[in-house]
Write a protein that holds these residues in place. Sequence first.
Motif, PDB file in Angstrom:
ATOM      1  N   SER A  57       0.832  -1.205   0.000  1.00 12.30           N
ATOM      2  CA  SER A  57       0.000   0.000   0.000  1.00 12.30           C
ATOM      3  C   SER A  57       0.871   1.262   0.000  1.00 12.30           C
ATOM      4  O   SER A  57       0.512   2.263  -0.623  1.00 12.30           O
ATOM      5  CB  SER A  57      -0.957  -0.007   1.192  1.00 12.30           C
ATOM      6  OG  SER A  57      -0.251  -0.026   2.404  1.00 12.30           O
ATOM      7  N   PHE A  58       2.025   1.219   0.666  1.00 10.20           N
ATOM      8  CA  PHE A  58       2.936   2.362   0.642  1.00 10.20           C
ATOM      9  C   PHE A  58       3.451   2.605  -0.766  1.00 10.20           C
ATOM     10  O   PHE A  58       3.473   3.750  -1.240  1.00 10.20           O
ATOM     11  CB  PHE A  58       4.099   2.140   1.610  1.00 10.20           C
ATOM     12  CG  PHE A  58       5.167   3.189   1.501  1.00 10.20           C
ATOM     13  CD1 PHE A  58       4.929   4.481   1.942  1.00 10.20           C
ATOM     14  CD2 PHE A  58       6.406   2.890   0.951  1.00 10.20           C
ATOM     15  CE1 PHE A  58       5.903   5.463   1.826  1.00 10.20           C
ATOM     16  CE2 PHE A  58       7.380   3.854   0.840  1.00 10.20           C
ATOM     17  CZ  PHE A  58       7.127   5.145   1.285  1.00 10.20           C
ATOM     18  N   SER A  68       5.723  14.046  -3.202  1.00 11.76           N
ATOM     19  CA  SER A  68       5.679  13.678  -1.784  1.00 11.76           C
ATOM     20  C   SER A  68       5.958  12.188  -1.619  1.00 11.76           C
ATOM     21  O   SER A  68       6.495  11.756  -0.603  1.00 11.76           O
ATOM     22  CB  SER A  68       4.336  14.063  -1.156  1.00 11.76           C
ATOM     23  OG  SER A  68       3.264  13.462  -1.855  1.00 11.76           O
ATOM     24  N   GLY A  69       5.612  11.392  -2.621  1.00 17.85           N
ATOM     25  CA  GLY A  69       5.913   9.962  -2.580  1.00 17.85           C
ATOM     26  C   GLY A  69       7.409   9.692  -2.618  1.00 17.85           C
ATOM     27  O   GLY A  69       7.915   8.827  -1.909  1.00 17.85           O
ATOM     28  N   ALA A  70       8.130  10.458  -3.438  1.00 21.07           N
ATOM     29  CA  ALA A  70       9.588  10.297  -3.503  1.00 21.07           C
ATOM     30  C   ALA A  70      10.227  10.697  -2.177  1.00 21.07           C
ATOM     31  O   ALA A  70      11.128  10.011  -1.675  1.00 21.07           O
ATOM     32  CB  ALA A  70      10.168  11.118  -4.642  1.00 21.07           C
ATOM     33  N   ALA A  71       9.742  11.796  -1.585  1.00 21.94           N
ATOM     34  CA  ALA A  71      10.287  12.224  -0.291  1.00 21.94           C
ATOM     35  C   ALA A  71       9.979  11.191   0.795  1.00 21.94           C
ATOM     36  O   ALA A  71      10.846  10.859   1.607  1.00 21.94           O
ATOM     37  CB  ALA A  71       9.709  13.580   0.097  1.00 21.94           C
ATOM     38  N   ALA A  72       8.764  10.675   0.794  1.00 19.69           N
ATOM     39  CA  ALA A  72       8.397   9.654   1.783  1.00 19.69           C
ATOM     40  C   ALA A  72       9.194   8.374   1.551  1.00 19.69           C
ATOM     41  O   ALA A  72       9.612   7.714   2.512  1.00 19.69           O
ATOM     42  CB  ALA A  72       6.901   9.368   1.714  1.00 19.69           C
ATOM     43  N   LEU A  75      12.588   8.849   3.062  1.00 15.15           N
ATOM     44  CA  LEU A  75      12.532   8.776   4.529  1.00 15.15           C
ATOM     45  C   LEU A  75      12.314   7.355   5.028  1.00 15.15           C
ATOM     46  O   LEU A  75      12.951   6.919   5.996  1.00 15.15           O
ATOM     47  CB  LEU A  75      11.441   9.697   5.060  1.00 15.15           C
ATOM     48  CG  LEU A  75      11.734  11.187   4.952  1.00 15.15           C
ATOM     49  CD1 LEU A  75      10.526  11.999   5.401  1.00 15.15           C
ATOM     50  CD2 LEU A  75      12.950  11.558   5.757  1.00 15.15           C
ATOM     51  N   VAL A  76      11.422   6.621   4.374  1.00 14.36           N
ATOM     52  CA  VAL A  76      11.179   5.235   4.789  1.00 14.36           C
ATOM     53  C   VAL A  76      12.422   4.384   4.542  1.00 14.36           C
ATOM     54  O   VAL A  76      12.793   3.551   5.374  1.00 14.36           O
ATOM     55  CB  VAL A  76       9.940   4.657   4.071  1.00 14.36           C
ATOM     56  CG1 VAL A  76       9.829   3.161   4.250  1.00 14.36           C
ATOM     57  CG2 VAL A  76       8.681   5.351   4.581  1.00 14.36           C
ATOM     58  N   TYR A  77      13.084   4.597   3.417  1.00 13.38           N
ATOM     59  CA  TYR A  77      14.305   3.843   3.130  1.00 13.38           C
ATOM     60  C   TYR A  77      15.379   4.164   4.177  1.00 13.38           C
ATOM     61  O   TYR A  77      16.076   3.262   4.663  1.00 13.38           O
ATOM     62  CB  TYR A  77      14.823   4.175   1.730  1.00 13.38           C
ATOM     63  CG  TYR A  77      15.704   3.096   1.160  1.00 13.38           C
ATOM     64  CD1 TYR A  77      15.214   2.207   0.227  1.00 13.38           C
ATOM     65  CD2 TYR A  77      17.028   2.959   1.560  1.00 13.38           C
ATOM     66  CE1 TYR A  77      16.017   1.210  -0.301  1.00 13.38           C
ATOM     67  CE2 TYR A  77      17.832   1.973   1.050  1.00 13.38           C
ATOM     68  CZ  TYR A  77      17.325   1.092   0.119  1.00 13.38           C
ATOM     69  OH  TYR A  77      18.107   0.103  -0.381  1.00 13.38           O
ATOM     70  N   ALA A  78      15.498   5.433   4.550  1.00 13.15           N
ATOM     71  CA  ALA A  78      16.466   5.820   5.578  1.00 13.15           C
ATOM     72  C   ALA A  78      16.123   5.154   6.905  1.00 13.15           C
ATOM     73  O   ALA A  78      17.011   4.704   7.634  1.00 13.15           O
ATOM     74  CB  ALA A  78      16.494   7.338   5.733  1.00 13.15           C
ATOM     75  N   LEU A 117      19.527   7.925  -2.288  1.00 14.60           N
ATOM     76  CA  LEU A 117      19.370   9.035  -1.338  1.00 14.60           C
ATOM     77  C   LEU A 117      18.848   8.538   0.007  1.00 14.60           C
ATOM     78  O   LEU A 117      19.286   8.995   1.059  1.00 14.60           O
ATOM     79  CB  LEU A 117      18.434  10.099  -1.911  1.00 14.60           C
ATOM     80  CG  LEU A 117      19.036  11.019  -2.963  1.00 14.60           C
ATOM     81  CD1 LEU A 117      17.964  11.932  -3.556  1.00 14.60           C
ATOM     82  CD2 LEU A 117      20.163  11.831  -2.390  1.00 14.60           C
ATOM     83  N   GLY A 118      17.917   7.595  -0.019  1.00 21.07           N
ATOM     84  CA  GLY A 118      17.414   7.023   1.229  1.00 21.07           C
ATOM     85  C   GLY A 118      18.498   6.279   1.988  1.00 21.07           C
ATOM     86  O   GLY A 118      18.626   6.405   3.208  1.00 21.07           O
TER      87      GLY A 118
END
Length: 166
Positions: A57-58, A68-72, A75-78, A117-118
């Motif tokens: 779902s993410f 915003s999906g790329a930024a999220a 962040l999730v990958y980090a 990046l993540g």
Amino acid sequence: SHSQDKKSNKIVQNPNRGQIFKKSSLVVFALLFLYILHDTLLKPPAERLLGEHPLRSFLLWVKSHPFSGAAAFILVYAMFVALLLPGTPLTLGGGYVYKISYGWVAGVGMATLTSMLGSLCGSCFCFVLGRYVMRERVRRWGRKYPLFDAIDLGTYPINRLGCFIS
């Protein structure tokens, strides 16, 4: 008498304040981990905190919200890197989602960029944790191995120059 007044007005700080913060943080993270473990292992998939397929779902949300999906995603990958979770499902899922959304060249390039990046953000976060937040604990662990002290001493001249490593 005047010097005694200065001493009596001096604010006394608790030297164990940092230790209390570290121990309470450890307790909070341990309780959070135990709750997530309980939620994952003992509840049926439909009643779980994160739902039945949270990663799927993410990734679908990332597909429908490009910026915003790329930024999220970063962040999730980090967060995955910092929590020592495997990043392969995110890398492959991100590659699939971005390839479907933007085609082979742009999609794979976007997936590669966001994954890297993540990973970079997660690695930098882990470095900051090890260097500043958990420095004393890392030093205690490092005392078992003399090579770590030599590396720390070897970086001292760099630290004196004012680089951000200190």
